[in-house]
Motif scaffolding. Structure first.
Motif, PDB file in Angstrom:
ATOM      1  N   TRP A  27       0.852  -1.205   0.000  1.00  0.00           N
ATOM      2  CA  TRP A  27       0.000   0.000   0.000  1.00  0.00           C
ATOM      3  C   TRP A  27       0.882   1.249   0.000  1.00  0.00           C
ATOM      4  O   TRP A  27       0.677   2.184  -0.778  1.00  0.00           O
ATOM      5  CB  TRP A  27      -0.925  -0.029   1.214  1.00  0.00           C
ATOM      6  N   GLY A  28       1.914   1.219   0.832  1.00  0.00           N
ATOM      7  CA  GLY A  28       2.838   2.352   0.924  1.00  0.00           C
ATOM      8  C   GLY A  28       3.577   2.607  -0.377  1.00  0.00           C
ATOM      9  O   GLY A  28       3.910   3.752  -0.697  1.00  0.00           O
ATOM     10  N   LEU A  29       3.817   1.545  -1.153  1.00  0.00           N
ATOM     11  CA  LEU A  29       4.532   1.702  -2.423  1.00  0.00           C
ATOM     12  C   LEU A  29       3.588   2.052  -3.576  1.00  0.00           C
ATOM     13  O   LEU A  29       3.861   2.953  -4.371  1.00  0.00           O
ATOM     14  CB  LEU A  29       5.276   0.403  -2.770  1.00  0.00           C
ATOM     15  N   ILE A  30       2.480   1.312  -3.625  1.00  0.00           N
ATOM     16  CA  ILE A  30       1.587   1.450  -4.791  1.00  0.00           C
ATOM     17  C   ILE A  30       0.876   2.803  -4.803  1.00  0.00           C
ATOM     18  O   ILE A  30       0.716   3.438  -5.843  1.00  0.00           O
ATOM     19  CB  ILE A  30       0.559   0.291  -4.813  1.00  0.00           C
ATOM     20  N   GLY A 107       4.014   6.892   8.062  1.00  0.00           N
ATOM     21  CA  GLY A 107       3.755   8.081   7.239  1.00  0.00           C
ATOM     22  C   GLY A 107       5.046   8.682   6.706  1.00  0.00           C
ATOM     23  O   GLY A 107       5.131   9.051   5.526  1.00  0.00           O
ATOM     24  N   VAL A 108       6.066   8.755   7.573  1.00  0.00           N
ATOM     25  CA  VAL A 108       7.352   9.338   7.162  1.00  0.00           C
ATOM     26  C   VAL A 108       7.974   8.497   6.039  1.00  0.00           C
ATOM     27  O   VAL A 108       8.421   9.027   5.015  1.00  0.00           O
ATOM     28  CB  VAL A 108       8.309   9.453   8.375  1.00  0.00           C
ATOM     29  N   VAL A 109       7.938   7.174   6.213  1.00  0.00           N
ATOM     30  CA  VAL A 109       8.501   6.286   5.182  1.00  0.00           C
ATOM     31  C   VAL A 109       7.705   6.441   3.882  1.00  0.00           C
ATOM     32  O   VAL A 109       8.289   6.559   2.794  1.00  0.00           O
ATOM     33  CB  VAL A 109       8.521   4.814   5.675  1.00  0.00           C
ATOM     34  N   ASN A 110       6.386   6.465   3.988  1.00  0.00           N
ATOM     35  CA  ASN A 110       5.528   6.630   2.802  1.00  0.00           C
ATOM     36  C   ASN A 110       5.870   7.893   2.026  1.00  0.00           C
ATOM     37  O   ASN A 110       5.844   7.911   0.797  1.00  0.00           O
ATOM     38  CB  ASN A 110       4.059   6.726   3.217  1.00  0.00           C
ATOM     39  N   ALA A 111       6.193   8.950   2.780  1.00  0.00           N
ATOM     40  CA  ALA A 111       6.448  10.246   2.139  1.00  0.00           C
ATOM     41  C   ALA A 111       7.663  10.180   1.225  1.00  0.00           C
ATOM     42  O   ALA A 111       7.721  10.887   0.211  1.00  0.00           O
ATOM     43  CB  ALA A 111       6.674  11.309   3.214  1.00  0.00           C
ATOM     44  N   PHE A 112       8.624   9.327   1.581  1.00  0.00           N
ATOM     45  CA  PHE A 112       9.854   9.300   0.789  1.00  0.00           C
ATOM     46  C   PHE A 112       9.800   8.316  -0.387  1.00  0.00           C
ATOM     47  O   PHE A 112      10.702   8.310  -1.213  1.00  0.00           O
ATOM     48  CB  PHE A 112      11.062   9.047   1.699  1.00  0.00           C
ATOM     49  N   VAL A 113       8.738   7.533  -0.471  1.00  0.00           N
ATOM     50  CA  VAL A 113       8.586   6.630  -1.629  1.00  0.00           C
ATOM     51  C   VAL A 113       8.485   7.445  -2.924  1.00  0.00           C
ATOM     52  O   VAL A 113       9.236   7.187  -3.873  1.00  0.00           O
ATOM     53  CB  VAL A 113       7.388   5.673  -1.436  1.00  0.00           C
ATOM     54  N   PRO A 114       7.622   8.463  -3.005  1.00  0.00           N
ATOM     55  CA  PRO A 114       7.584   9.257  -4.237  1.00  0.00           C
ATOM     56  C   PRO A 114       8.895   9.999  -4.508  1.00  0.00           C
ATOM     57  O   PRO A 114       9.255  10.217  -5.671  1.00  0.00           O
ATOM     58  CB  PRO A 114       6.444  10.254  -4.025  1.00  0.00           C
ATOM     59  N   VAL A 115       9.622  10.339  -3.436  1.00  0.00           N
ATOM     60  CA  VAL A 115      10.911  11.024  -3.624  1.00  0.00           C
ATOM     61  C   VAL A 115      11.873  10.077  -4.346  1.00  0.00           C
ATOM     62  O   VAL A 115      12.591  10.481  -5.269  1.00  0.00           O
ATOM     63  CB  VAL A 115      11.489  11.482  -2.262  1.00  0.00           C
ATOM     64  N   ILE A 116      11.866   8.819  -3.930  1.00  0.00           N
ATOM     65  CA  ILE A 116      12.756   7.832  -4.573  1.00  0.00           C
ATOM     66  C   ILE A 116      12.396   7.690  -6.055  1.00  0.00           C
ATOM     67  O   ILE A 116      13.265   7.710  -6.925  1.00  0.00           O
ATOM     68  CB  ILE A 116      12.681   6.477  -3.825  1.00  0.00           C
ATOM     69  N   PHE A 117      11.103   7.585  -6.343  1.00  0.00           N
ATOM     70  CA  PHE A 117      10.683   7.475  -7.752  1.00  0.00           C
ATOM     71  C   PHE A 117      11.055   8.734  -8.533  1.00  0.00           C
ATOM     72  O   PHE A 117      11.546   8.665  -9.660  1.00  0.00           O
ATOM     73  CB  PHE A 117       9.182   7.209  -7.843  1.00  0.00           C
ATOM     74  N   ALA A 118      10.833   9.884  -7.897  1.00  0.00           N
ATOM     75  CA  ALA A 118      11.108  11.162  -8.575  1.00  0.00           C
ATOM     76  C   ALA A 118      12.598  11.291  -8.905  1.00  0.00           C
ATOM     77  O   ALA A 118      12.964  11.877  -9.934  1.00  0.00           O
ATOM     78  CB  ALA A 118      10.652  12.320  -7.704  1.00  0.00           C
TER      79      ALA A 118
END
Lengths: 244, 338
Positions: A27-30, A107-118
């Motif tokens: 969920w956090g990734l998708i 929540g903090v970990v989730n926030a950085f998932v889009p950063v990694i993709f970006a």
């Protein structure tokens, strides 16, 4: 020492039972990927990833934390296992902080998932990472406490989901995530300023693209105030509604 | 030494008074029984003592110290086993116990040692790694008791520990209670099984509609019916309808004004209570004239059950069937509170 043992045990149990479970990791990734793709695919013009990043980060935190906390606490209440925690010799404040810490980290970990993709799609230089970290943390805390506020206001898991959406979906449009606050009708702007995510998203905009419109200290203070209010009100509700 | 003292404890839910000024105390090391029908206020009383319900009025002392309105202060000294399981379904038996130990501030090593010891004592060693949701109702109850005592509390609250579980597990749990008591644990036990209370408890209180109607040792209570002669008649007709009994009772009273007629514990039974010895023939004749053949007449040794019925006026059979229904509902995930 005894209090710390209880606090860390509750946190570790929640991490193992909820936050580190494969469905929640996915969920956090998708979720952030879906949001990013949605904007790319639907937009008739080229979309700058960096412009989207603050909104996607804020949404990833909001949806991850509120869902998880509201559902897990309501579920534990329903199965009566939350009663076990209420009977333990630790204060309600500490108990609720232990219950919410896992969601804040999630929540903090989730926030950085889009950063990694970006980072694979665009240049992320010139970003104020310290400000991002502070903002992500405060948005995670505020959103988690919003989840707590929801959890103590409902009694069924489906009510928690419905009530969460009652807060979350308006925030999508009213917090300046993708529609600038200046473009909103003037009668809606006061509502925007009454929502915590407006301040979190604005800090992220300043940190990433230097285009926030609210002063940074004011945004941090606003997020802190929202956190304190939501936490205090939730504790008040626990005392009022769960200790009959 | 009094471990718990309760003075004029009262609980209102809006207009409804669930507990109405109860007074009692529990001595250190004793098993104190709290008996009453469904809705009498047993669970509400436990909830007030353990901090799960606010006290409307009254005072509660633990080891002489007033903790009214500040139950958190006392919770470290309490072990609580509610009428329905409140352990984590997704954790194993072992993990549940270690987690419960940690909630009371026990270090990991100590918590694990104690968990291993309790699983062994409670006969749950083989199921230690099984998920709690895979446990039978009886095993769940045993683990809940183990979780309640992992931190070696001064007092253990057991709310209906044998309700809704099979006879073999109920017996094992009673044996565990006796064993805990022999090791010096003070136990507050609520139950609707009178024979269980009679067998296990040293002191008792009967609670009906939020009020304690009698309190004392089992011996003191038994004095109330000493010298009373009770004969149980098994009849060839079921007394399932209250009307049948009322009609017979009226006629019985006019024929035998010095005797009391009561419903027996079985549907087909009636009991005659008398302060003196009596011959059976006139009663057999009375029943048979009314189309009620007597199959058996048996002298009953007075038990706590007679005291309970005498003091509360509540038919035991009705109370137990109500409570069993509650237990079954609880098993299905429902259940109400009393």
């Amino acid at each position: 020492m005894k209090t710390w043992i209880a606090f860390s045990s509750i946190l570790m149990k929640d991490m193992r039972s909820y936050y580190l479970k494969p469905p929640n990791i996915s969920w956090g990734l998708i979720f952030p990927i879906a949001w990013t793709l949605m904007f790319f695919l639907r937009s008739p013009v080229a979309v700058e990833v960096r412009d989207l990043l603050p909104g996607v980060m804020a949404l990833s935190i909001l949806f991850g934390t509120t869902s998880m906390l509201a559902v897990t606490i309501t579920f534990e209440r329903k199965s009566r296992s939350f009663e076990r925690l209420l009977l333990a010799p630790i204060s309600f404040n500490l108990l609720m902080l232990a219950k919410t810490s896992g969601a804040i980290m999630f929540g903090v970990v989730n926030a950085f998932v889009p950063v990694i993709f970006a980072s694979f799609l665009t240049d992320l230089s010139g970003i104020n990472w310290l400000m991002i970290l502070g903002s992500v943390l405060l948005v995670a805390i505020t959103s988690t406490f919003l989840g707590l506020f929801i959890a103590v206001s409902v009694s069924q898991v489906f009510e928690a989901q419905t009530f969460s959406n009652f807060f979350r979906f308006p925030m999508l449009f009213l917090c300046g995530l993708f529609i600038p606050l200046a473009d909103l009708p003037s009668f809606l702007r006061p509502v925007s300023y009454a929502l915590p995510l407006t301040y979190g998203a604005d800090i992220l905009k300043t940190a990433i693209n230097q285009n926030g419109i609210i002063s940074i200290p004011l945004s941090f203070i606003a997020l802190l105030c929202f956190s304190v209010f939501l936490f205090a009100y939730s504790i008040y509700n626990v005392n009022r509604k769960w200790i009959l | 030494m009094k471990i718990i003292e309760v003075e004029n404890l009262k609980k209102n839910f809006n207009e409804f008074t669930a507990v109405d000024g109860v007074n009692f105390y529990i001595n250190q090391g004793e098993i104190f029984g709290f008996l009453g029908p469904n809705g009498a206020g047993k669970t509400t009383t436990i909830n007030m003592l353990t901090g799960m319900a606010k006290i409307t009025e009254g005072k509660v002392k633990l080891m002489g110290e007033d903790y009214t309105g500040n139950a958190k202060k006392a919770q470290a000294m309490m072990g609580i086993v509610p009428d329905e399981s409140n352990l984590y379904e997704e954790l194993s038996g072992w993990e549940n116990l270690v987690f419960c130990g940690a909630l009371y501030g026990m270090k990991k090593k100590l918590s694990e040692e104690r968990a291993a010891q309790l699983l062994k004592e409670f006969g749950l060693e083989e199921a230690a790694s099984k998920s709690f949701k895979a446990y039978s109702k009886g095993m769940k109850r045993k683990l809940a008791i183990a979780a309640g005592i992992i931190h070696q509390p001064e007092i253990l609250f057991l709310d209906e520990p044998t309700t809704g579980i099979d006879v073999a597990f109920a017996r094992q749990i009673r044996n565990l209670i006796v064993d805990l008591h022999s090791k010096g644990t003070t136990i507050f036990l609520t139950t609707h099984y009178i024979e269980e209370a009679e067998r296990l408890c040293e002191r008792l209180a009967f609670i009906v509609q939020g009020k304690i109607v009698r309190e004392g040792t089992v011996e003191e209570m038994m004095k109330e019916i000493q010298g009373e002669n009770i004969v149980n008649f098994t009849l060839g007709k079921d007394f399932t309808l209250r009307d049948d009994f009322t009609k017979i009772e009226e006629e019985f009273r006019s024929h035998f004004p010095d005797f009391n007629l009561k419903m027996g514990t079985k549907n087909s039974g009636l009991r005659i209570h008398s302060p003196s010895n009596f011959t059976l023939f006139p009663f057999v004749q009375f029943f048979e004239e009314r189309g009620l053949p007597v199959f058996e007449a048996k002298i009953i040794r007075p038990s706590l059950e007679e005291v309970f019925v005498k003091v509360t006026g509540i038919e035991l059979q009705k109370m137990q069937s109500e409570q069993n229904q509650k237990g079954k509902k609880g098993q299905k995930g429902g259940g109400s509170r009393s």
